[in-house]
Design a protein around this motif. Structure first.
Motif, PDB file in Angstrom:
ATOM      1  N   ARG A 137     -17.278  -7.489 -10.283  1.00  0.00           N
ATOM      2  CA  ARG A 137     -18.015  -7.192  -9.047  1.00  0.00           C
ATOM      3  C   ARG A 137     -17.218  -6.250  -8.151  1.00  0.00           C
ATOM      4  O   ARG A 137     -15.980  -6.371  -8.072  1.00  0.00           O
ATOM      5  CB  ARG A 137     -18.307  -8.486  -8.279  1.00  0.00           C
ATOM      6  CG  ARG A 137     -19.220  -9.439  -8.979  1.00  0.00           C
ATOM      7  CD  ARG A 137     -19.413 -10.770  -8.243  1.00  0.00           C
ATOM      8  NE  ARG A 137     -18.380 -11.052  -7.261  1.00  0.00           N
ATOM      9  CZ  ARG A 137     -18.604 -11.217  -5.950  1.00  0.00           C
ATOM     10  NH1 ARG A 137     -19.810 -11.138  -5.463  1.00  0.00           N
ATOM     11  NH2 ARG A 137     -17.597 -11.481  -5.125  1.00  0.00           N
ATOM     12  N   ASP A 157     -16.738  -6.152  -4.973  1.00  0.00           N
ATOM     13  CA  ASP A 157     -15.919  -6.852  -3.982  1.00  0.00           C
ATOM     14  C   ASP A 157     -14.654  -7.433  -4.607  1.00  0.00           C
ATOM     15  O   ASP A 157     -13.583  -7.414  -3.995  1.00  0.00           O
ATOM     16  CB  ASP A 157     -16.713  -7.964  -3.295  1.00  0.00           C
ATOM     17  CG  ASP A 157     -17.767  -7.427  -2.332  1.00  0.00           C
ATOM     18  OD1 ASP A 157     -17.698  -6.231  -1.955  1.00  0.00           O
ATOM     19  OD2 ASP A 157     -18.659  -8.211  -1.954  1.00  0.00           O
ATOM     20  N   ASP A 158     -14.759  -7.938  -5.838  1.00  0.00           N
ATOM     21  CA  ASP A 158     -13.588  -8.482  -6.520  1.00  0.00           C
ATOM     22  C   ASP A 158     -12.605  -7.379  -6.903  1.00  0.00           C
ATOM     23  O   ASP A 158     -11.389  -7.545  -6.789  1.00  0.00           O
ATOM     24  CB  ASP A 158     -14.001  -9.267  -7.773  1.00  0.00           C
ATOM     25  CG  ASP A 158     -14.779 -10.530  -7.438  1.00  0.00           C
ATOM     26  OD1 ASP A 158     -14.661 -11.039  -6.294  1.00  0.00           O
ATOM     27  OD2 ASP A 158     -15.525 -11.005  -8.312  1.00  0.00           O
ATOM     28  N   TRP A 199     -12.328  -4.437  -5.378  1.00  0.00           N
ATOM     29  CA  TRP A 199     -11.731  -3.946  -4.138  1.00  0.00           C
ATOM     30  C   TRP A 199     -10.651  -4.904  -3.645  1.00  0.00           C
ATOM     31  O   TRP A 199      -9.597  -4.483  -3.182  1.00  0.00           O
ATOM     32  CB  TRP A 199     -12.786  -3.701  -3.075  1.00  0.00           C
ATOM     33  CG  TRP A 199     -12.195  -3.353  -1.746  1.00  0.00           C
ATOM     34  CD1 TRP A 199     -12.368  -3.992  -0.561  1.00  0.00           C
ATOM     35  CD2 TRP A 199     -11.299  -2.260  -1.463  1.00  0.00           C
ATOM     36  NE1 TRP A 199     -11.639  -3.387   0.430  1.00  0.00           N
ATOM     37  CE2 TRP A 199     -10.980  -2.321  -0.098  1.00  0.00           C
ATOM     38  CE3 TRP A 199     -10.738  -1.256  -2.235  1.00  0.00           C
ATOM     39  CZ2 TRP A 199     -10.117  -1.409   0.519  1.00  0.00           C
ATOM     40  CZ3 TRP A 199      -9.877  -0.348  -1.624  1.00  0.00           C
ATOM     41  CH2 TRP A 199      -9.581  -0.431  -0.265  1.00  0.00           C
ATOM     42  N   ASP A 200     -10.890  -6.194  -3.769  1.00  0.00           N
ATOM     43  CA  ASP A 200      -9.896  -7.172  -3.332  1.00  0.00           C
ATOM     44  C   ASP A 200      -8.578  -6.972  -4.081  1.00  0.00           C
ATOM     45  O   ASP A 200      -7.498  -7.078  -3.494  1.00  0.00           O
ATOM     46  CB  ASP A 200     -10.429  -8.595  -3.535  1.00  0.00           C
ATOM     47  CG  ASP A 200      -9.577  -9.629  -2.843  1.00  0.00           C
ATOM     48  OD1 ASP A 200      -9.341  -9.500  -1.616  1.00  0.00           O
ATOM     49  OD2 ASP A 200      -9.134 -10.572  -3.527  1.00  0.00           O
ATOM     50  N   ASN A 220     -11.359  -0.092   4.213  1.00  0.00           N
ATOM     51  CA  ASN A 220     -12.268  -1.121   3.716  1.00  0.00           C
ATOM     52  C   ASN A 220     -13.715  -0.645   3.637  1.00  0.00           C
ATOM     53  O   ASN A 220     -14.454  -1.066   2.755  1.00  0.00           O
ATOM     54  CB  ASN A 220     -12.178  -2.378   4.583  1.00  0.00           C
ATOM     55  CG  ASN A 220     -10.899  -3.133   4.347  1.00  0.00           C
ATOM     56  OD1 ASN A 220     -10.558  -3.464   3.224  1.00  0.00           O
ATOM     57  ND2 ASN A 220     -10.167  -3.398   5.421  1.00  0.00           N
ATOM     58  N   ARG A 237     -13.798   1.522   0.607  1.00  0.00           N
ATOM     59  CA  ARG A 237     -13.095   0.878  -0.523  1.00  0.00           C
ATOM     60  C   ARG A 237     -12.137   1.875  -1.181  1.00  0.00           C
ATOM     61  O   ARG A 237     -12.195   2.141  -2.377  1.00  0.00           O
ATOM     62  CB  ARG A 237     -14.072   0.332  -1.548  1.00  0.00           C
ATOM     63  CG  ARG A 237     -14.900  -0.826  -1.075  1.00  0.00           C
ATOM     64  CD  ARG A 237     -15.691  -1.374  -2.244  1.00  0.00           C
ATOM     65  NE  ARG A 237     -16.629  -2.393  -1.843  1.00  0.00           N
ATOM     66  CZ  ARG A 237     -17.855  -2.492  -2.311  1.00  0.00           C
ATOM     67  NH1 ARG A 237     -18.296  -1.649  -3.229  1.00  0.00           N
ATOM     68  NH2 ARG A 237     -18.649  -3.444  -1.901  1.00  0.00           N
ATOM     69  N   SER A 285     -19.713   1.117  -6.380  1.00  0.00           N
ATOM     70  CA  SER A 285     -20.774   0.403  -7.083  1.00  0.00           C
ATOM     71  C   SER A 285     -21.619   1.421  -7.826  1.00  0.00           C
ATOM     72  O   SER A 285     -21.976   2.459  -7.267  1.00  0.00           O
ATOM     73  CB  SER A 285     -21.675  -0.340  -6.085  1.00  0.00           C
ATOM     74  OG  SER A 285     -20.939  -1.271  -5.357  1.00  0.00           O
TER      75      SER A 285
END
Length: 138
Positions: A13, A15-16, A18-19, A65, A68, A90
């Motif tokens: 994903r 978000d994962d 990017w984290d 952020n 990203r 994405s």
């Protein structure tokens, strides 16, 4: 000036991904283990130890952020200029794209840096694909 661009696609994903990318002190554990063997944070910078033994000090330019995107600049060593960035995007069909760009001088270093980036992206893809698999099994 040499400009090198590498891309990978992963099912992890955005978000994962990017984290993991924005965790600038954990390259060696969360993003490219083995390719990077240690990452040590300093004020405004990180010191990265690569699997081939090379140690590079990278000034952190920005961690954006909203876009990203992480930007850094390697200082010291044989390069007279280096600017790197990694961006998480994405894309269709549930995929995430990671784009790593390096602009550097002298041009003669491009071949060696490109080969390192290719190796790093292969490790990153394995790590992120594993993250996607682990997310599906929870």
């Amino acid at each position: 000036m040499a400009s090198i661009r590498k891309e990978i696609l992963t099912k992890a994903r955005p978000d994962d991904v990017w984290d993991a990318v924005r965790d600038i002190g954990a390259l060696h554990t969360r993003l490219a283990p083995g390719f990077v063997t240690d990452t040590r944070l300093e004020p405004g910078a990180r010191v990265v130890t690569f699997g081939n033994g090379m140690v590079v000090r990278e000034l952190i330019v920005t961690i954006d952020n909203d876009e990203r995107r992480v930007v850094w600049s390697a200082v010291g060593g044989s390069l007279t200029h280096h600017n790197g960035s990694a961006q998480v995007l994405s894309v269709a069909k549930g995929l995430t794209k990671v784009v790593w760009i390096a602009d550097l001088l002298p041009d003669e270093a491009a071949s060696a840096i490109s080969a390192m980036m290719e190796q790093g992206m292969a490790v990153m893809k394995q790590t992120l694909d594993r993250l996607a698999f682990e997310g599906q099994t929870r």
